[in-house]
Design a protein around this motif. Structure first.
Motif, PDB file in Angstrom:
ATOM      1  N   MET A   1      67.642  72.839  30.852  1.00  0.00           N
ATOM      2  CA  MET A   1      66.256  72.338  30.672  1.00  0.00           C
ATOM      3  C   MET A   1      65.603  71.496  31.458  1.00  0.00           C
ATOM      4  N   ILE A   2      65.808  71.213  32.558  1.00  0.00           N
ATOM      5  CA  ILE A   2      65.166  70.666  34.166  1.00  0.00           C
ATOM      6  C   ILE A   2      64.315  72.091  34.794  1.00  0.00           C
ATOM      7  N   LEU A   3      65.474  73.016  34.358  1.00  0.00           N
ATOM      8  CA  LEU A   3      64.306  73.960  35.851  1.00  0.00           C
ATOM      9  C   LEU A   3      63.023  74.363  34.796  1.00  0.00           C
ATOM     10  N   LEU A   4      63.400  74.532  33.605  1.00  0.00           N
ATOM     11  CA  LEU A   4      62.878  75.212  32.505  1.00  0.00           C
ATOM     12  C   LEU A   4      61.277  74.637  33.189  1.00  0.00           C
ATOM     13  N   ALA A   5      61.731  72.494  32.435  1.00  0.00           N
ATOM     14  CA  ALA A   5      60.271  72.024  32.665  1.00  0.00           C
ATOM     15  C   ALA A   5      59.448  71.751  34.130  1.00  0.00           C
ATOM     16  N   VAL A   6      60.598  72.247  35.117  1.00  0.00           N
ATOM     17  CA  VAL A   6      60.168  72.638  36.410  1.00  0.00           C
ATOM     18  C   VAL A   6      58.586  73.567  36.275  1.00  0.00           C
ATOM     19  N   PHE A   7      59.512  74.767  35.692  1.00  0.00           N
ATOM     20  CA  PHE A   7      58.660  76.423  36.028  1.00  0.00           C
ATOM     21  C   PHE A   7      57.280  75.958  34.953  1.00  0.00           C
ATOM     22  N   MET A   8      57.595  74.606  33.995  1.00  0.00           N
ATOM     23  CA  MET A   8      56.751  74.519  32.938  1.00  0.00           C
ATOM     24  C   MET A   8      55.887  74.237  34.073  1.00  0.00           C
ATOM     25  N   ILE A   9      55.529  73.170  34.918  1.00  0.00           N
ATOM     26  CA  ILE A   9      55.010  72.563  35.106  1.00  0.00           C
ATOM     27  C   ILE A   9      53.958  73.576  36.828  1.00  0.00           C
ATOM     28  N   ALA A  10      54.966  74.320  37.001  1.00  0.00           N
ATOM     29  CA  ALA A  10      54.594  75.032  37.966  1.00  0.00           C
ATOM     30  C   ALA A  10      53.616  76.331  36.790  1.00  0.00           C
ATOM     31  N   VAL A  11      53.010  76.554  35.807  1.00  0.00           N
ATOM     32  CA  VAL A  11      52.985  77.694  35.026  1.00  0.00           C
ATOM     33  C   VAL A  11      51.630  76.576  35.026  1.00  0.00           C
ATOM     34  N   ALA A  12      51.692  75.338  34.628  1.00  0.00           N
ATOM     35  CA  ALA A  12      50.119  74.709  34.110  1.00  0.00           C
ATOM     36  C   ALA A  12      49.276  74.347  35.456  1.00  0.00           C
ATOM     37  N   GLY A  13      50.250  74.626  36.462  1.00  0.00           N
ATOM     38  CA  GLY A  13      49.802  74.083  38.496  1.00  0.00           C
ATOM     39  C   GLY A  13      48.691  75.219  38.225  1.00  0.00           C
ATOM     40  N   VAL A  14      49.102  76.394  37.686  1.00  0.00           N
ATOM     41  CA  VAL A  14      48.843  78.027  38.710  1.00  0.00           C
ATOM     42  C   VAL A  14      46.943  77.590  37.320  1.00  0.00           C
ATOM     43  N   ASP A  15      47.595  77.385  36.206  1.00  0.00           N
ATOM     44  CA  ASP A  15      46.295  77.976  34.967  1.00  0.00           C
ATOM     45  C   ASP A  15      45.361  76.362  35.515  1.00  0.00           C
ATOM     46  N   ILE A  16      45.852  75.478  36.148  1.00  0.00           N
ATOM     47  CA  ILE A  16      45.063  73.983  35.989  1.00  0.00           C
ATOM     48  C   ILE A  16      44.132  75.202  37.632  1.00  0.00           C
ATOM     49  N   VAL A  17      44.361  75.796  38.589  1.00  0.00           N
ATOM     50  CA  VAL A  17      44.039  76.019  39.890  1.00  0.00           C
ATOM     51  C   VAL A  17      42.944  77.194  39.608  1.00  0.00           C
ATOM     52  N   MET A  18      43.433  78.070  38.346  1.00  0.00           N
ATOM     53  CA  MET A  18      41.956  79.803  38.016  1.00  0.00           C
ATOM     54  C   MET A  18      41.134  79.511  37.929  1.00  0.00           C
ATOM     55  N   PRO A  19      40.818  78.161  37.227  1.00  0.00           N
ATOM     56  CA  PRO A  19      38.505  78.035  37.068  1.00  0.00           C
ATOM     57  C   PRO A  19      38.243  76.945  38.309  1.00  0.00           C
ATOM     58  N   LEU A  20      39.573  76.843  39.540  1.00  0.00           N
ATOM     59  CA  LEU A  20      38.763  76.278  40.740  1.00  0.00           C
ATOM     60  C   LEU A  20      38.658  77.104  41.476  1.00  0.00           C
ATOM     61  N   MET A  21      39.350  78.708  41.651  1.00  0.00           N
ATOM     62  CA  MET A  21      38.738  79.857  42.224  1.00  0.00           C
ATOM     63  C   MET A  21      37.525  80.092  41.893  1.00  0.00           C
ATOM     64  N   THR A  22      37.633  80.290  40.068  1.00  0.00           N
ATOM     65  CA  THR A  22      37.013  81.054  39.767  1.00  0.00           C
ATOM     66  C   THR A  22      35.518  80.052  40.538  1.00  0.00           C
TER      67      THR A  22
END
Ligand SMILES: Nc1ncnc2c1ncn2[C@@H]1O[C@H](COP(=O)(O)OP(=O)(O)O)[C@@H](O)[C@H]1O
Ligand SMILES: [Mg+2]
Length: 566
Positions: free
Chosen positions: A1-22
């Motif tokens: 569950m901890i690993l799952l949470a870590v990966f979810m934060i990573a997914v959200a991080g990339v989601d946030i970076v994408m518009p910055l790239m745009t």
């Protein structure tokens, strides 16, 4: 569950970076019509996309693992608890209730634990991340875009409560429908004989109608809610275009910034509905979790005590003594009161008397399916609650009136009594109780498959099989509760001989409706309203001319009359 949470934060991080790239792409390449460094940008963009793809694959895998793991754990714990619980638990817990705990409650709980975690961690970090980035970039515009959030949360919460209560009703009706199916299937034969089909159908239709209307209500509520969330998110984007657009015209906001704000605005509202749903479902899951834990944490009423004797005797002789035993299933309903009985090892005891007199209760106490509420029962001179339960019960052979056979072959069913028995031993046991005759006539003989609950055999045949199952174990104490009640008189007479041999040398309790079968018992006890009113062997009780005499002569006459009329 901890690993799952870590990966979810990573997914959200990339989601946030994408518009910055745009934003970078718009401001560096598109607006100035400049292609320098576009190649490197494309490579970085592609790598981030690939990184995200890996993240997504891994989080789905982990969420699936958590979900399966949780339900595996709960089901295992639940099933082993069901094996452990005492008879008294099953007196008040219905099969339907228990099934729902192990099936749908478990599913619901493991789903919410895995996917609720995904939604909460992803949604939470996405919203916090986006809000932070937007504030750093342009706090005024951010406040405008986010002004719709409180309204949206309020609407979401209201709707989720409505939708949930409708779904709760759906589920309640659904469990009634399941119970109805259960009864319909189990009682199919009785329903037909009572010609109750139309009534049952009417009751069932009423339930399904209710199910239909509450499901429909839930669907309407969901249908209204979804567009509302969309409107809110469009309003956020609209505000961004309006004020951001004027900013671009005035020259204090770049094109890239506007595009970034637009995607953030739409992105931000996505998790809101997910999270509102998860919060609402969590309340529900809490109820499911409480029901499951109430099952798993139930302590069996009958179990080994802390002061269970350490030195287990190598064998059990079979002296049984009831000392002022009082017993009640429910508080205040005395079944036995100051009951005393002393049984010498190796003697056969027959219990006779009217239905409801307490015969079955007495033997359930001997088996320690229940324990006395007062007084004590001793076996071989020792309070029997001090023996390890498993050890004690492994020395008992019990044959009940309604025998249960497991799915499997007849051979396997008999071998349940003694797992190491050879085929010859099984056949010998079956022959002893006259079961061999009918088994060898079946097309598959001992390999005949017994269907669930043994519906392909008659009750009498099942009784014979369970008798064979009991004797193959060679128990120190043998208990038969109307064990041959559904066997025809002829077969019973044949088994009689076997039973007489069987009870020799071991303590046995026999309850039999047909009194001719217990004539040879060492002691016959007449049980009336939880008391022993007569005690002696057949001849003594006949001379006494009491209750037993009455019962016996009545039955004897009936049987004689039948024989003459044949
Ligand atoms: N599981 C139970 N829960 C509550 N009461 C029970 C239960 N089993 C039996 N009884 C009650 O105990 C009394 C004695 O029943 P039982 O021992 O089965 O009698 P018998 O075997 O002589 O017919 C009856 O009044 C019956 O209603
Ligand atoms: Mg009974």
């Amino acid at each position: 569950m901890i690993l799952l949470a870590v990966f979810m934060i990573a997914v959200a991080g990339v989601d946030i970076v994408m518009p910055l790239m745009t934003r970078y792409a718009v401001d560096t390449f598109i607006v100035p019509k400049n292609a320098d460094g576009l190649g490197l940008f494309a490579i970085i963009y592609l790598s981030i996309t690939l990184f995200q793809a890996v993240n997504v694959a891994i989080f789905i895998l982990f969420a699936g693992k958590v979900e399966t793991g949780v339900s595996y754990g709960i089901r295992k714990a639940g099933f082993s608890k069901l094996q452990e619980l005492s008879f008294s638990y099953y007196d008040h817990a219905s099969v339907g209730w228990l099934m729902t705990r192990i099936t749908s409650d478990t599913t619901k709980l493991s789903e919410i634990i895995a996917w609720g975690l995904v939604d909460l961690v992803w949604g939470g970090s996405l919203m916090i991340g986006i809000a932070t980035v937007m504030f750093i970039m342009h706090w005024k515009l951010t406040l405008l875009v986010l002004s719709v959030v409180p309204l949206l949360f309020w609407v979401s919460k209201k709707f989720q409560v409505l939708i949930l209560s409708s779904y709760r009703e759906v589920r309640k009706t659904n469990s009634k429908i399941t119970a109805s199916f259960n009864e319909g299937i189990m009682g199919a034969v009785t329903t037909k004989t009572l010609v109750r089909e139309t009534d049952y159908l009417r009751e069932f239709t009423h339930l399904t109608d209710k199910m239909y209307s509450s499901s429909f209500r839930a669907a309407v509520q969901s249908a209204l809610y979804m567009p509302l969330v969309q409107i809110a998110s469009v309003m956020g984007a609209g505000l961004a275009i309006w004020f951001g657009g004027s900013g671009v015209i005035a020259g204090d906001i770049s094109y890239g910034m506007l595009v970034m704000f637009l995607s953030y605005a739409t992105f931000f509202f996505q998790p809101v509905q997910e999270m509102a749903r998860v919060f609402a479902e969590l309340q529900n899951a809490q109820a499911a979790a409480e029901r499951i834990t109430s099952l798993i944490e139930t302590d069996p009423e009958i179990r080994d005590h802390e002061n269970t004797i350490q030195l287990i005797p190598s064998s059990l002789r079979g002296d049984i003594r009831f000392d002022n035993v009082g017993f009640e299933y429910k508080q205040g309903q005395k079944i036995l009161n100051n009951f005393n009985l002393d049984v010498e090892a190796g003697s056969s005891i027959a219990l006779v008397g009217e239905t409801g007199g307490g015969k079955t209760s007495i033997i359930s106490l001997v088996c320690r399916f229940y324990e006395p509420t007062s007084g004590k029962i001793s076996i071989d001179g020792q309070d029997y609650t001090l023996y390890p339960l498993q050890w004690l019960q492994s020395h008992l052979g019990v044959v009940l009136q309604t025998p249960h056979l497991f799915s499997g072959t007849i051979m396997e069913n008999i071998r349940y009594g003694k797992l190491t028995a050879t085929d010859e031993e099984v056949i010998r046991a079956a022959t002893q109780v006259q079961a061999d005759a009918f088994i060898s006539q079946l097309a598959d003989g001992y390999s005949t498959i017994v269907t669930e609950g043994g519906t392909n055999l008659s009750t009498g045949q099942k009784q014979l099989i369970s008798l064979a199952r009991a004797i193959i174990a060679d128990p120190a104490i043998l208990i038969m509760d109307e064990a041959t009640s559904s066997v025809d008189t002829e077969t019973e007479r044949l088994i009689q001989h076997a039973i007489d041999k069987l009870v020799k040398g071991r303590t046995s309790f026999i309850i039999a409706h047909r009194l001719s079968t217990i004539r040879n018992a060492n002691r016959i006890l007449v049980i009336e309203k939880g008391n022993i009113t007569e005690d002696g062997n057949h001849d003594e009780l006949i001379t006494l001319k009491g209750r037993y005499f009455q019962l016996y002569t009545n039955q004897f006459q009936e049987e004689k009359t039948k024989e003459i009329l044949k």
